[in-house]
Structures are given as structure tokens and as C-alpha cells.
Design a protein around this motif. Structure first.
Motif, PDB file in Angstrom:
ATOM      1  N   PRO A  24       0.749  -1.441  -0.181  1.00 50.51           N
ATOM      2  CA  PRO A  24       0.130   0.191   0.340  1.00 50.51           C
ATOM      3  C   PRO A  24       0.584   0.776   0.103  1.00 50.51           C
ATOM      4  N   LEU A  25       0.637   2.081  -0.649  1.00 50.96           N
ATOM      5  CA  LEU A  25       1.695   3.558  -1.265  1.00 50.96           C
ATOM      6  C   LEU A  25       0.935   4.054   0.362  1.00 50.96           C
ATOM      7  N   THR A  26       1.820   4.789   1.047  1.00 53.50           N
ATOM      8  CA  THR A  26       2.583   5.291   1.783  1.00 53.50           C
ATOM      9  C   THR A  26       2.223   4.703   3.860  1.00 53.50           C
ATOM     10  N   ALA A  27       2.625   3.171   3.611  1.00 56.83           N
ATOM     11  CA  ALA A  27       1.665   2.488   4.826  1.00 56.83           C
ATOM     12  C   ALA A  27       3.605   2.455   5.298  1.00 56.83           C
ATOM     13  N   ALA A  28       3.812   2.629   6.275  1.00 57.80           N
ATOM     14  CA  ALA A  28       4.182   2.513   7.255  1.00 57.80           C
ATOM     15  C   ALA A  28       4.633   0.650   7.923  1.00 57.80           C
ATOM     16  N   THR A  29       3.923   0.748   9.146  1.00 58.93           N
ATOM     17  CA  THR A  29       3.226  -0.510   9.939  1.00 58.93           C
ATOM     18  C   THR A  29       2.408  -0.531   9.749  1.00 58.93           C
ATOM     19  N   LEU A  30       1.924  -2.046   8.794  1.00 61.88           N
ATOM     20  CA  LEU A  30       0.665  -2.424   9.244  1.00 61.88           C
ATOM     21  C   LEU A  30       0.623  -3.740   9.542  1.00 61.88           C
ATOM     22  N   CYS A  31      -0.680  -3.331  10.593  1.00 60.24           N
ATOM     23  CA  CYS A  31      -0.700  -4.570  11.870  1.00 60.24           C
ATOM     24  C   CYS A  31      -1.738  -5.059  11.562  1.00 60.24           C
ATOM     25  N   GLY A  32      -3.038  -5.273  12.096  1.00 63.15           N
ATOM     26  CA  GLY A  32      -4.412  -5.328  12.051  1.00 63.15           C
ATOM     27  C   GLY A  32      -4.435  -5.666  10.561  1.00 63.15           C
ATOM     28  N   MET A  33      -5.763  -6.334  10.402  1.00 72.34           N
ATOM     29  CA  MET A  33      -6.759  -6.407   9.280  1.00 72.34           C
ATOM     30  C   MET A  33      -7.691  -6.473   8.868  1.00 72.34           C
ATOM     31  N   ASP A  44      -2.460   0.991   9.896  1.00 73.20           N
ATOM     32  CA  ASP A  44      -0.905   1.580  10.058  1.00 73.20           C
ATOM     33  C   ASP A  44      -0.896   1.943  11.368  1.00 73.20           C
ATOM     34  N   THR A  45       0.004   1.252  12.879  1.00 67.76           N
ATOM     35  CA  THR A  45      -0.116   1.683  13.437  1.00 67.76           C
ATOM     36  C   THR A  45       0.243   2.681  14.181  1.00 67.76           C
ATOM     37  N   ILE A  46       1.751   2.771  12.739  1.00 70.29           N
ATOM     38  CA  ILE A  46       2.550   4.131  13.612  1.00 70.29           C
ATOM     39  C   ILE A  46       2.245   5.069  12.996  1.00 70.29           C
ATOM     40  N   LYS A  47       1.469   5.517  11.892  1.00 72.46           N
ATOM     41  CA  LYS A  47       0.746   6.689  11.220  1.00 72.46           C
ATOM     42  C   LYS A  47      -0.748   6.873  11.896  1.00 72.46           C
ATOM     43  N   GLY A  48      -1.265   5.956  12.306  1.00 75.00           N
ATOM     44  CA  GLY A  48      -2.705   5.577  13.110  1.00 75.00           C
ATOM     45  C   GLY A  48      -4.079   5.920  12.154  1.00 75.00           C
ATOM     46  N   HIS A  49      -3.223   5.381  10.674  1.00 73.49           N
ATOM     47  CA  HIS A  49      -3.652   5.424   9.693  1.00 73.49           C
ATOM     48  C   HIS A  49      -5.255   4.085   9.231  1.00 73.49           C
ATOM     49  N   GLU A  70      -6.481   8.789  17.657  1.00 70.09           N
ATOM     50  CA  GLU A  70      -7.924   7.782  18.119  1.00 70.09           C
ATOM     51  C   GLU A  70      -6.941   6.421  17.932  1.00 70.09           C
ATOM     52  N   PHE A  71      -6.349   6.354  16.651  1.00 67.95           N
ATOM     53  CA  PHE A  71      -5.829   5.606  15.836  1.00 67.95           C
ATOM     54  C   PHE A  71      -4.866   5.208  15.445  1.00 67.95           C
ATOM     55  N   THR A  72      -4.586   5.715  16.508  1.00 70.54           N
ATOM     56  CA  THR A  72      -2.188   5.853  16.511  1.00 70.54           C
ATOM     57  C   THR A  72      -2.275   4.730  17.657  1.00 70.54           C
ATOM     58  N   ASP A  73      -1.627   3.692  17.265  1.00 67.92           N
ATOM     59  CA  ASP A  73      -0.854   2.228  17.922  1.00 67.92           C
ATOM     60  C   ASP A  73      -2.052   1.370  18.584  1.00 67.92           C
ATOM     61  N   VAL A  74      -2.731   1.537  17.238  1.00 69.85           N
ATOM     62  CA  VAL A  74      -4.162   0.862  17.008  1.00 69.85           C
ATOM     63  C   VAL A  74      -3.371  -1.060  16.449  1.00 69.85           C
ATOM     64  N   THR A  75      -3.097  -1.999  16.909  1.00 67.64           N
ATOM     65  CA  THR A  75      -2.227  -2.827  16.579  1.00 67.64           C
ATOM     66  C   THR A  75      -3.448  -4.703  16.046  1.00 67.64           C
ATOM     67  N   GLY A  76      -4.318  -4.798  16.307  1.00 77.79           N
ATOM     68  CA  GLY A  76      -5.045  -5.383  16.460  1.00 77.79           C
ATOM     69  C   GLY A  76      -6.465  -4.999  15.777  1.00 77.79           C
ATOM     70  N   THR A  87      -7.246  -2.887  19.380  1.00 78.43           N
ATOM     71  CA  THR A  87      -6.923  -3.250  20.781  1.00 78.43           C
ATOM     72  C   THR A  87      -6.077  -1.469  20.427  1.00 78.43           C
ATOM     73  N   ARG A  88      -6.004  -0.955  21.524  1.00 72.81           N
ATOM     74  CA  ARG A  88      -4.821  -0.459  21.896  1.00 72.81           C
ATOM     75  C   ARG A  88      -4.564   0.486  23.004  1.00 72.81           C
ATOM     76  N   GLY A  89      -3.328  -0.032  23.209  1.00 75.33           N
ATOM     77  CA  GLY A  89      -3.110  -0.435  25.111  1.00 75.33           C
ATOM     78  C   GLY A  89      -3.527  -1.451  25.288  1.00 75.33           C
ATOM     79  N   ASN A  90      -3.769  -1.589  26.462  1.00 71.82           N
ATOM     80  CA  ASN A  90      -4.446  -2.173  27.206  1.00 71.82           C
ATOM     81  C   ASN A  90      -5.584  -2.777  27.244  1.00 71.82           C
ATOM     82  N   SER A  91      -6.214  -1.987  25.694  1.00 71.70           N
ATOM     83  CA  SER A  91      -7.837  -1.681  25.700  1.00 71.70           C
ATOM     84  C   SER A  91      -8.122  -2.584  24.765  1.00 71.70           C
ATOM     85  N   VAL A  92      -9.523  -2.469  24.473  1.00 75.44           N
ATOM     86  CA  VAL A  92     -10.020  -3.161  23.627  1.00 75.44           C
ATOM     87  C   VAL A  92     -11.269  -2.233  23.420  1.00 75.44           C
ATOM     88  N   TYR A  93     -11.611  -1.463  22.317  1.00 74.44           N
ATOM     89  CA  TYR A  93     -11.977  -0.540  21.585  1.00 74.44           C
ATOM     90  C   TYR A  93     -13.728  -1.350  21.092  1.00 74.44           C
TER      91      TYR A  93
END
Length: 559
Positions: A24-33, A44-49, A70-76, A87-93
Motif C-alpha cells: 500500500p502506498l504511504t504505509a509504514a507499519t501495517l498490523c491488524g487487517m 497503519d499503527t505508527i501513523k494511525g491511518h 485515536e487510531f495511533t498505536d492500534v494493533t488488532g 486493540t490499543r494499549g491495554n484496552s479493546v474498543y
């Protein structure tokens, strides 16, 4: 048993079957999908995109332009009906897909890594706890928890009765029964650092298609006018999505995954350090093996013809010279085209209870010191006892020996191989020395084992149809389980534990880039006038220079 195939919409049949890396164009670190029907959504967990990605063109659209923070550091990330889960930090949203206003669902004592949702059940992985926690969607109460199948950070996806677990450290995807947490099988990913997983249902075929996201750094040379010379080595983000193909054979206890069609050439160039005169020379070079994961399409000679011999079930090329005289020069060897895939066996200690006796011929061949293993020295015998303790189960003994060697040794590249007693005393070993120690300890504990090698293809599958050279030769081992056969085990790459359990990615598993040649026999031997020459007579390395080349021709998408 599923045959994975990439299936975006509005493309031809040939395009649907063609494996493709999505970058994907512009992506740095893809995690959950996740997939919303045919829409591919990834974070994109680093950019929050929160990105909607076109798998045909790599074009991406930021779905959350006003909620990036709000979506920066989201992993799952997961989707069920009209609700997005993260998922972000210790929480699920959770939030509505069309509004993206995050609502708190539950908080864990440690970081929540991955999330998956099926009907009223919410699955959350937590690396620090070592569990996958299962919650009721409506009451938010924990129902039960499963042991995490791997040792690293894990992301999740679920479809039907299967919970898919993607482990970053293990480089493995596990198929779990979502009701019980029982592992059905596991497969190795073709690339390192898998960070996310998604399941797409092909509406036309009804097939479930797995996709894996990867995120890491890669080195590259960057121009720098202020440096001398005017370039420098640095790192950049590397992230992409790729389909995961697999085949599961429950009767043989293994699963295959992504593979490649590879051309490998091995050639010797006669270039003696000291001129020699040899008569009636026979130069033997082992040929690639035919295995469950490695299939030979063709083999042809390089330079001069060869005849074939079969030694202990292994094919060997024999090159014959009437004489090798001073000043004489030759190039000779073989070129092979191979289908090579990753393989992972799923065998448990319970499976190997009440095994039949080890055949006498295996005891005579693979339980003895036939390769300077120092099995009669006190330090090696003591290590063999300490490694297994009172354990009697053959598979647990093998696992304990592996972990003992990892505990006792640190990895270091050396130009020569010392015997296991010296290596254990020193505490540092190369891959060949790891193998020697493992062979000695296993054989002293009644586990037949043998060496395998000799090279690994550079794991650079994006560089197709260009010549690649390996950095160095490589060796690993196989151990024998009566009733199951020979099982692979890497010697030291799984020695990456961080004060915890060691990964088991290459315990009963090999990645696609391992090329199996000459199982249990010498890779290369030289004889003159019927007498085999040893390294004390004439080292092959003093007589010739080897040239190894790999070319990755294409990815294999079927089985």
C-alpha cells in the motif's frame, strides 16, 4: 484442507490465481487487517491511518482522516457486521464502521495485541499474559481463555469454527478450534515478522483466502554527500500484505505453505593452491533430495557430463577424470530446478507414546560416533545426562536437548568446526558446531539423527529471475521417530529467546529457502585410483573453488 488463492473482484481468472504482494502506498507499519466483503481494511499503527486498500493497484484511502490520533498505536482489528473492533494499549474498543467513534469494551492488565469477533464471542490475544482471552460481546465478561500457541506477539482472525493465530516471533500461523483452543495444524509464513492476518471469503468459489500483513525494517544504501564515501547504510520501513497458501495432510502430520520454483547451480572450478597430479579421479557431489516439501523438476550437468549413484537413498553425481595434471583446469557441476515449500509437522508427545523399537540398522548407523562427535568424553556424556534428566518421552527428550544446547551455547561464525567437547567448554559455536553438539547428545540419548544441508537460498523472493548468491553454506539436522520418519530441526536460528520460551518455528519445520541435499551422507568427496582422499591428503577447498547460484523463478500458488 484448503488451497488458498488470491481473489480480488473485477479481475480475470488468470489474475485471480496469480500471487501478488500488496504494498500500500504511504504505509509504514501495517498490523491488524480485516475484510468487509471485498474491501480490504488495515491499520497503519505508527501513523494511525485506517486504510482501505485496493489489492489490484496498491492505492490506499485513509478512512479516518479526522480520527488519526485515536487510531495511533492500534494493533488488532476485526469487523463483525457493522461494528469495527480494535486493540490499543491495554484496552479493546469498538465503533460503528460508518462513524468510527471508539467505545471502550474491556481493559486487560497488559497490552491487548490482537482481536477477532465471531457472532457474540470476542477473542483477544495478550502476549504478556500468554493467553487468548474470550469474552461475551454483550456482557463483556470473560468466558474462558486459551493458552497462546506461540511465544511472540499474536494477531487474530476467525471464520466459522477456526480461530487463526498469527505469531510474529514464530513466523507461524496456527489453526485452532475456536471452541476448545486445540491446535489443528500450523504453517510457516514465507516472510519474517508477520503482524496481521485476515480472512477473505470468495463469494464465487466459497474458499477462505488467508492474507498476512508483514512489518519490519530493511537495510539500504542511501546517498549522502556529507559522508565519505558519499553513501551510508541505513534502514527504512518495510510493510506489505501477501496471500498465505497452504496444504494440510492430517494423516502425515504436516502442513505445507508458500513455496517457490528455484533454479540452483553448484559448480567447482579447478584452481589448485598447489599443483597436483592425480590419476583415475572420481569427484562426487550430492544432488538435491526428493522430499515432502522439495520436488525435483530437472537436473542437468554443468561443464562436463556426470553419472549417477545412489548412496543410502541419496542421489549423487559422479564426475570422472583420467588424470588431473598440473596446469589443467575444468568447470563442472550440476544445475537443478526445484519446487521448494515451507513445511511444519504437528506431532505431540502423546502421539509418540508406545513407539515401536528403533530398527537395528538405524541403531548401527545413527546412534554411533562416526563424525568426531567426542561422545566418549566426560563433558559430552554429562551434558547428555543433564539435558534430558528423567524424561523418557522421545519427543520431549529431543525438545529438552534442543533447549539445553540453546541455554549452553551462543552463536558465533568460525572458519572451522571444533568437536562437541571443545564447543561445550567454550560456550560458543557456529551452526555446524551446534549440529555436532546436538548429534552427540541425541545419539547418547538413543535418538537417531543425521545432518542435512548444504545451502539456503537467499530469502529475497521479491528478487525473481535475477542471480542470487548465498552468504555461506549451512547445515541442520533431522531426528528419527519410529512410525513418523525423519523430522527436520534447525540447529540454532530458533535461539532467539528473550528470557522466556524459545520459539519452535523450526522445530519439526523448515522454511522454503532451505535446500535439502545429501541427507546423512557427505556433500562432496574425492577419490583417486579407487582410494578416497581425506582433507589430510588434499582438502577439496585447496583444489577447487565452488560457485553457488540461486535464481527464484516464480512463486508457487498450488499444491
Amino acid at each position: 484442507m484448503l488451497n488458498m488463492s488470491f481473489a480480488p473482484t473485477n479481475v480475470t481468472v488468470s489474475q485471480m490465481l496469480a500471487p501478488r504482494t500488496i504494498r500500500p502506498l504511504t504505509a509504514a507499519t501495517l498490523c491488524g487487517m480485516a475484510f468487509i466483503q471485498d474491501r480490504l481494511i488495515a491499520i497503519d499503527t505508527i501513523k494511525g491511518h485506517l486504510l482501505e486498500i485496493d489489492p489490484k493497484t496498491d492505492n490506499s484511502k485513509i478512512v479516518n482522516p479526522h480520527q488519526v490520533q485515536e487510531f495511533t498505536d492500534v494493533t488488532g482489528l476485526a469487523v463483525w457486521e457493522d461494528t469495527l473492533w480494535v486493540t490499543r494499549g491495554n484496552s479493546v474498543y469498538r465503533c460503528k464502521v460508518d462513524s468510527l467513534g471508539l467505545e471502550h469494551f474491556v481493559t486487560l492488565p497488559y497490552s491487548a495485541d490482537g482481536v477477532a469477533v465471531w457472532e457474540s464471542t470476542v477473542y483477544v490475544s495478550c502476549y504478556r499474559l500468554g493467553y487468548i482471552l474470550i469474552f461475551d460481546r454483550d456482557t463483556r465478561k470473560e468466558i474462558t481463555r486459551f493458552y497462546a500457541p506461540g511465544v511472540g506477539v499474536e494477531n487474530l482472525a476467525v471464520y466459522g469454527d477456526t480461530l487463526w493465530v498469527c505469531d510474529r516471533t514464530e513466523q507461524t500461523v496456527y489453526s485452532l478450534d475456536r471452541a476448545t483452543g486445540e491446535i489443528k495444524f500450523s504453517v510457516l509464513t514465507p516472510f519474517e515478522s508477520p503482524t496481521g492476518i485476515g480472512v477473505h471469503l470468495d463469494a464465487e468459489t466459497g474458499k477462505q483466502n488467508l492474507y498476512i500483513a508483514y512489518a519490519s525494517e530493511e537495510p539500504y544504501i542511501r546517498d549522502n554527500p556529507n559522508a565519505d564515501p558519499n553513501h551510508e547504510l541505513t534502514y527504512r520501513d518495510r510493510t506489505f500484505i501477501h496471500p498465505l497458501y497452504y496444504y494440510h495432510d492430517p494423516e502425515k502430520h504436516y502442513a505445507l505453505s508458500n513455496g517457490y520454483l528455484i533454479e540452483m547451480s553448484y559448480a567447482e572450478e579447478i584452481a589448485p593452491l598447489d599443483e597436483v597430479y592425480l590419476q583415475e579421479v572420481e569427484w562426487r557431489i550430492a544432488l538435491p533430495s526428493e522430499t515432502e516439501r522439495q520436488k525435483i523438476q530437472q537436473i542437468e550437468p554443468i561443464g562436463i557430463p556426470f553419472t549417477e549413484e545412489v548412496i543410502d537413498g541419496q542421489r549423487v553425481a559422479v564426475f570422472k577424470f583420467d588424470t588431473l595434471a598440473p596446469g589443467e583446469r575444468h568447470i563442472f557441476g550440476w544445475k537443478a530446478v526445484l519446487e521448494v515449500r515451507s513445511i511444519k509437522y504437528r506431532i505431540t508427545p502423546k502421539d509418540v507414546e508406545n513407539l515401536p523399537e528403533i530398527p537395528p540398522e538405524f541403531q548401527e548407523r545413527y546412534l554411533v560416533d562416526d563424525d568426531e562427535l567426542a561422545m566418549d568424553t566426560s563433558i559430552v556424556r554429562r551434558a547428555a545426562r543433564d539435558a534430558v534428566g528423567s524424561e523418557t518421552n522421545l519427543l520431549r527428550k529431543m525438545y529438552n536437548i534442543r533447549n539445553y544446547v540453546y541455554d549452553e551455547l551462543s552463536y558465533g561464525i568460525k572458519p572451522y568446526i571444533d568437536t562437541p567437547d571443545i564447543v561445550l567448554e567454550r560456550g560458543v559455536g557456529s551452526c555446524g558446531e551446534y549440529v555436532g553438539v546436538l548429534l552427540a547428545l541425541c545419539r547418547l540419548n538413543g535418538i537417531p539423527c543425521r545432518t542435512v544441508g548444504r545451502y539456503k537460498c537467499p530469502p529475497q523472493s521479491e528478487h525473481q529471475n535475477v542471480p542470487l548468491q548465498p552468504d555461506f553454506n549451512h547445515v541442520w539436522l533431522e531426528f528419527y521417530m519410529p512410525g513418523f520418519g525423519w523430522l527436520p530441526m534447525e540447529s540454532n536460528p530458533d535461539d532467539v529467546g528473550n528470557d522466556g520460551r524459545y520459539p519452535t518455528r523450526f522445530f519439526m519445520g523448515l522454511s522454503w529457502y532451505h535446500i535439502e541435499i545429501g541427507k546423512g551422507i557427505p556433500f562432496e568427496t574425492l577419490s583417486s585410483q579407487g582410494a578416497r582422499l581425506t582433507k589430510e591428503d588434499i582438502p577439496i577447498g585447496d583444489l577447487a573453488i565452488n560457485h553457488i547460484r540461486f535464481t527464484i523463478l516464480k512463486e508457487l500458488s498450488d499444491f
